[in-house]
Design a protein around this motif. Structure first.
Motif, PDB file in Angstrom:
ATOM      1  N   THR A 130       0.930  -1.212   0.163  1.00  0.00           N
ATOM      2  CA  THR A 130      -0.020   0.060   0.021  1.00  0.00           C
ATOM      3  C   THR A 130       0.793   1.264  -0.070  1.00  0.00           C
ATOM      4  O   THR A 130       2.146   1.264  -0.252  1.00  0.00           O
ATOM      5  CB  THR A 130      -0.870  -0.112   1.240  1.00  0.00           C
ATOM      6  N   LEU A 131       0.249   2.295   0.118  1.00  0.00           N
ATOM      7  CA  LEU A 131       0.869   3.472   0.036  1.00  0.00           C
ATOM      8  C   LEU A 131       1.787   3.677   1.377  1.00  0.00           C
ATOM      9  O   LEU A 131       2.941   4.228   1.236  1.00  0.00           O
ATOM     10  CB  LEU A 131      -0.046   4.800  -0.084  1.00  0.00           C
ATOM     11  N   GLU A 132       1.429   3.189   2.479  1.00  0.00           N
ATOM     12  CA  GLU A 132       1.981   3.034   3.786  1.00  0.00           C
ATOM     13  C   GLU A 132       3.440   2.168   3.622  1.00  0.00           C
ATOM     14  O   GLU A 132       4.449   2.707   3.901  1.00  0.00           O
ATOM     15  CB  GLU A 132       1.247   2.222   4.757  1.00  0.00           C
ATOM     16  N   THR A 133       3.475   1.160   2.737  1.00  0.00           N
ATOM     17  CA  THR A 133       4.636   0.214   2.656  1.00  0.00           C
ATOM     18  C   THR A 133       5.418   1.457   1.708  1.00  0.00           C
ATOM     19  O   THR A 133       6.664   1.466   2.186  1.00  0.00           O
ATOM     20  CB  THR A 133       4.247  -0.848   1.694  1.00  0.00           C
ATOM     21  N   CYS A 134       5.060   1.830   0.915  1.00  0.00           N
ATOM     22  CA  CYS A 134       5.853   2.845  -0.176  1.00  0.00           C
ATOM     23  C   CYS A 134       6.493   3.849   1.010  1.00  0.00           C
ATOM     24  O   CYS A 134       7.588   4.029   0.385  1.00  0.00           O
ATOM     25  CB  CYS A 134       5.165   3.553  -1.302  1.00  0.00           C
ATOM     26  N   ARG A 135       5.713   4.321   1.687  1.00  0.00           N
ATOM     27  CA  ARG A 135       6.426   5.511   2.524  1.00  0.00           C
ATOM     28  C   ARG A 135       7.649   5.095   3.356  1.00  0.00           C
ATOM     29  O   ARG A 135       8.772   5.705   3.373  1.00  0.00           O
ATOM     30  CB  ARG A 135       5.328   6.070   3.251  1.00  0.00           C
ATOM     31  N   TRP A 136       7.667   3.834   3.976  1.00  0.00           N
ATOM     32  CA  TRP A 136       8.805   3.375   4.673  1.00  0.00           C
ATOM     33  C   TRP A 136       9.885   2.543   3.706  1.00  0.00           C
ATOM     34  O   TRP A 136      11.086   2.527   3.824  1.00  0.00           O
ATOM     35  CB  TRP A 136       8.631   2.731   5.846  1.00  0.00           C
ATOM     36  N   LEU A 137       9.380   1.965   2.662  1.00  0.00           N
ATOM     37  CA  LEU A 137      10.177   1.376   2.020  1.00  0.00           C
ATOM     38  C   LEU A 137      11.030   2.149   0.914  1.00  0.00           C
ATOM     39  O   LEU A 137      12.372   1.978   0.505  1.00  0.00           O
ATOM     40  CB  LEU A 137       9.481   0.101   0.902  1.00  0.00           C
ATOM     41  N   HIS A 138      10.397   3.328   0.267  1.00  0.00           N
ATOM     42  CA  HIS A 138      11.105   4.243  -0.217  1.00  0.00           C
ATOM     43  C   HIS A 138      12.629   4.596   0.056  1.00  0.00           C
ATOM     44  O   HIS A 138      13.616   4.664  -0.731  1.00  0.00           O
ATOM     45  CB  HIS A 138      10.217   5.283  -0.921  1.00  0.00           C
ATOM     46  N   PRO A 139      12.465   5.212   1.397  1.00  0.00           N
ATOM     47  CA  PRO A 139      14.138   5.925   1.777  1.00  0.00           C
ATOM     48  C   PRO A 139      14.830   4.700   1.602  1.00  0.00           C
ATOM     49  O   PRO A 139      15.989   5.009   1.527  1.00  0.00           O
ATOM     50  CB  PRO A 139      13.715   6.425   3.097  1.00  0.00           C
TER      51      PRO A 139
END
Ligand code: HEM
Length: 182
Positions: A47-56
């Motif tokens: 989800t977008l939540e996953t993207c928020r921690w995975l991206h950095p």
């Protein structure tokens, strides 16, 4: 079957593909954060939540692999004839781009540690660098595959045909084979 010669050793290929993989994880986790227009991409990783921690974290991995590629390849980049001007320019620009993305990315990652003007500047530079990077990569993927047949194999099997080498990099061909380029 025409004879082949080695162009990229296993380690060089491994660093290139680890850069490419981490790059695409950054793209597909970063674009949904950027705009809801790309929200559908978030489903590749969750989800977008996953993207928020995975991206950095993917960004750190991308920078680390880019640094490894820079150190592993710089010697070959300086070698006369192995790469053309465009390829060398691309190499230095993506290295600089990776540095720009990590520097601005860290500011955006820990916003409370940095002043507002620096955060705003980082946001603009992070997006601008990414757009330039994406345009460059699209051109690179085209030239590395269908644009210049025979080139993709140099990054998969590691080898190119003598014909390819003679045509694209005659100086390098002469150096590795000791043969004339005609
Ligand atoms: C699916 C995507 C990609 C494909 C198909 C691809 C393909 C290739 C190939 C075939 C080469 C060897 C060219 C030669 O020996 O003359 C190469 C070199 C290179 N690749 Fe990629 N690549 C991809 C993604 C990336 C990404 C994401 C980056 C960096 C962020 C990158 C950076 C480089 C650099 C700096 C070189 C050396 C300079 C050059 O040949 O242009 N590549 N790539």
């Amino acid at each position: 079957v025409s004879e082949t010669i080695l162009r990229h050793k296993t380690l060089a290929r491994a660093t290139h593909w680890s850069v490419a993989i981490t790059f695409f994880v950054c793209v597909f986790t970063g674009m949904p954060i950027w705009s809801p227009v790309f929200g559908w991409m978030a489903h590749l990783f969750g989800t977008l939540e996953t993207c928020r921690w995975l991206h950095p974290l993917a960004g750190v991995a991308f920078f680390a692999t880019s640094l490894a590629m820079f150190l592993n390849w710089i010697g070959e980049m300086l070698r006369p004839g192995k790469y053309n001007f465009g390829q060398r320019a691309f190499f230095y620009l993506v290295s600089l781009g990776a540095l720009g993305l990590i520097a601005t990315g860290v500011v955006l990652w820990f916003p409370s540690s940095f002043a507002q003007p620096l955060r705003e500047l980082s946001l603009v530079l992070h997006d601008f660098t990414f757009i330039a990077f994406a345009v460059g990569i699209i051109g690179h993927m085209y030239l590395g595959t269908i644009g210049e047949p025979g080139t993709f194999e140099s990054m998969t099997r590691g080898t190119v045909t003598k014909k390819w080498a003679r045509f694209h990099h005659p100086l390098w061909y002469r150096e590795v084979t000791g043969e004339e380029d005609r």
